[in-house]
Each structure stands twice: as C-alpha cells, then as structure tokens.
Design an enzyme around this catalytic site. Structure first.
Site, PDB file in Angstrom:
ATOM      1  CB  CYS A  88      -0.919  -0.003   1.215  1.00 39.21           C
ATOM      2  SG  CYS A  88      -2.029   1.421   1.268  1.00 39.21           S
ATOM      3  CG  ASN A  90      -1.896   6.898  -0.319  1.00 42.91           C
ATOM      4  OD1 ASN A  90      -1.073   7.731  -0.682  1.00 42.91           O
ATOM      5  ND2 ASN A  90      -3.035   6.710  -0.960  1.00 42.91           N
ATOM      6  NE  ARG A 223      -5.580  -6.596  -4.699  1.00 49.39           N
ATOM      7  CZ  ARG A 223      -4.635  -7.491  -4.657  1.00 49.39           C
ATOM      8  NH1 ARG A 223      -4.837  -8.685  -5.154  1.00 49.39           N
ATOM      9  NH2 ARG A 223      -3.454  -7.226  -4.141  1.00 49.39           N
ATOM     10  CB  CYS A 231      -5.221   3.884  -4.631  1.00 49.24           C
ATOM     11  SG  CYS A 231      -4.289   2.340  -4.829  1.00 49.24           S
ATOM     12  CB  THR A 233       0.225   0.955  -5.409  1.00 44.92           C
ATOM     13  OG1 THR A 233      -1.079   0.547  -4.976  1.00 44.92           O
ATOM     14  CG2 THR A 233       1.244   0.696  -4.308  1.00 44.92           C
TER      15      THR A 233
END
Length: 293
Positions: A88, A90, A223, A231, A233
């Site tokens: 992740c 962030n 997901r 997000c 990534t």
C-alpha cells in the site's frame, strides 16, 4: 475472550488506516475482526488495517530480512474486508509516520528506512510534503482487460501494471466521464484476473505537461476496499500508464490529483531496472482503544 486493541488512526491524502503495534507478533486479528475494525458504521472506519510487527517475528517477514537485513519492521497490511494485500503506497508513508511517533525508529534528514512488505522491501525517506517511498521495479503485467463500470456507457480497454500489487488502468475522455462513474459498484474485468486488481480511471490534464511535470486526475476502486479517496500504488500505476501511452519524450515526474489531494510520482533508473517512487503527506489523526471479541 474480549481484549482491548490500542490503535492509531492515520491517513494519506484521504486513504485512511487503523494502525497498531505488535512488535513480537502476539496479536493476530482474524479477517472478520479486521473487517469489524474497518467498518465505518460499527467500527473505527478505515480503508485498511496495518500491524507494526518486527520482521523476525512474522513468517512473511523472513523474506524481507533475507532481502535486506535492515528491514527490521514489517508492514502487515490488510484490506477493509479482511483480505490480505501485498503493498500500500499511502499506507507505507503513514506506517513510517507511526513508527516514528511510537519511537520505534529514527529517520534523519537524508536517511532512509527499510520496511518489509509482502511485495518486498521498500525504502522510505523524508520529502518536502511528507515521505517518499521507493516502490522498486515496475512492469507491464500483461493482464490487460476490458473494463466495464457502472455509469460508463461503453466498456474500455485497461492496461495491466504491476507495482508490487496488481492494477488495471483505464483512460477516460474527460472530467465528465470521470465524475459520472459510480464506483460504489466494483468494475467488471473481462477476462477476470485470478487475484483481482485495483482499477484506476484517469484523465489527462490540459495541458498534459506543465513545467516538465506530467499531470493527471484519477479515481480508483481498490479490491477489498471499494472506492477510496486515494490509492498510492494506483497513482503510480496511473502515471506509468499515461507515460506509456504518451510515448517517447513523456516526462518522468508526475503529479496525480486524487479526490483526497495530490501525490507525486517519479520514475528513475537503478541497477536492477527502472524504479518508481511515490511521495505525499502522512498524518496521524487520533489514538484510541477498541474492545474486540
């Protein structure tokens, strides 16, 4: 038997997380407990949960230590529905802020911190707006799909990109299409991907490049979490996709506007291939104690 979970709530450009310290790896929450903690009506509310555990005390941390002996801490990250996730963008910045706040690590100016993740070791340094994470080598995954989304009249092709976790990036025509998406429903991928994917919808700014920096706007359905305000990534994947489509001469520095703010993306060459770095803010919002069954 009920027990008290001492936690911190944090966020990075609106992507929010519940974090807790478990250095020895003694507290493993079940997927249903994680989903309950992340529930926005009956729990704390978050896009994901992060456990801070020493790499040596976690089975998944063994590969991190094998890759880099200084990866003392492991970011054990779980989506809001209780499913496990590889990485992740962030979250790793917020995780770094949490480790510093708890006194577990130090990160002097010019230094970097190695953090274990299920996608490998990631190195984080300070930046002007918070922290920068080197997400390592990226690749075109080949998982290109036709993407259908609610309120999008016609299915669009998506480009598969892997930055440690899977993404499919879709180009839209304009801001009206982007604003009109109903991402309360999960986009449908054809063909479906076995592990699923985060799906990003992007629109280039006009002009696309200003002062040598590329600019795009993005919304995302993650997901395991649904639509989120940001997000990390996903912002990286979106910038990489637009650069890929733009072709030779496209910049390596990008600003990605998401509903929760703005993130920086930078591509750079390294010995093992082209790396991509993500920069942006990280804020710890409040501490609390939650009683869990």
């Amino acid at each position: 038997m009920p027990f008290d979970l001492r936690f911190t709530k944090g966020q990075g450009t609106g992507n929010d997380f519940v974090l807790f310290a478990d250095p020895e790896g003694d507290t493993e929450l079940t997927p249903s407990q994680i989903a309950a903690v992340c529930d926005r009506r009956f729990g704390v509310g978050a896009d994901g949960l992060i456990r801070a555990v020493r790499s040596r005390n976690l089975e998944a941390g063994a590969s991190a230590i094998a890759e880099a002996r200084d990866a003392v801490w492991f970011m054990d990250y779980w989506n809001a529905d209780g499913s496990v996730s590889e990485m992740c963008g962030n979250g790793i910045r917020v995780f770094t802020s949490y480790l510093l706040d708890q006194g577990f690590v130090e990160l002097p100016a010019g230094g970097e911190l190695a953090i274990g993740t299920r996608a490998g070791v990631r190195r984080v340094s300070r930046s002007a707006d918070g922290f920068q994470a080197d997400l390592g080598v990226w690749r075109l995954s080949g998982d290109d799909s036709l993407v259908r989304a609610k309120s999008l009249p016609v299915a669009r092709p998506g480009l598969g990109i892997d930055v440690g976790n899977p993404h499919v990036v879709v180009a839209l025509a304009d801001d009206d299409e982007l604003a009109g998406l109903d991402l309360g429903y999960a986009p449908i991928l054809e063909p479906e991907l076995p592990a699923g994917a985060n799906v990003e919808f992007v629109v280039p700014a006009d002009p696309l490049v200003e002062d040598g920096i590329g600019r795009i706007r993005m919304r995302v359905h993650e997901r395991g979490s649904g639509e989120t305000l940001s997000c990390g990534t996903g912002a990286v994947a979106a910038a990489l996709a637009v650069r890929h489509w733009a072709g030779a001469g496209a910049p390596k520095d990008w600003r990605v506007q998401v509903p929760g703010g703005t993130l920086g993306v930078r591509m750079f060459d390294a010995a093992d291939g082209e790396h991509v770095a993500l920069s942006g803010p990280a804020e710890l919002v409040f501490d609390g104690v939650l009683s869990l069954a």
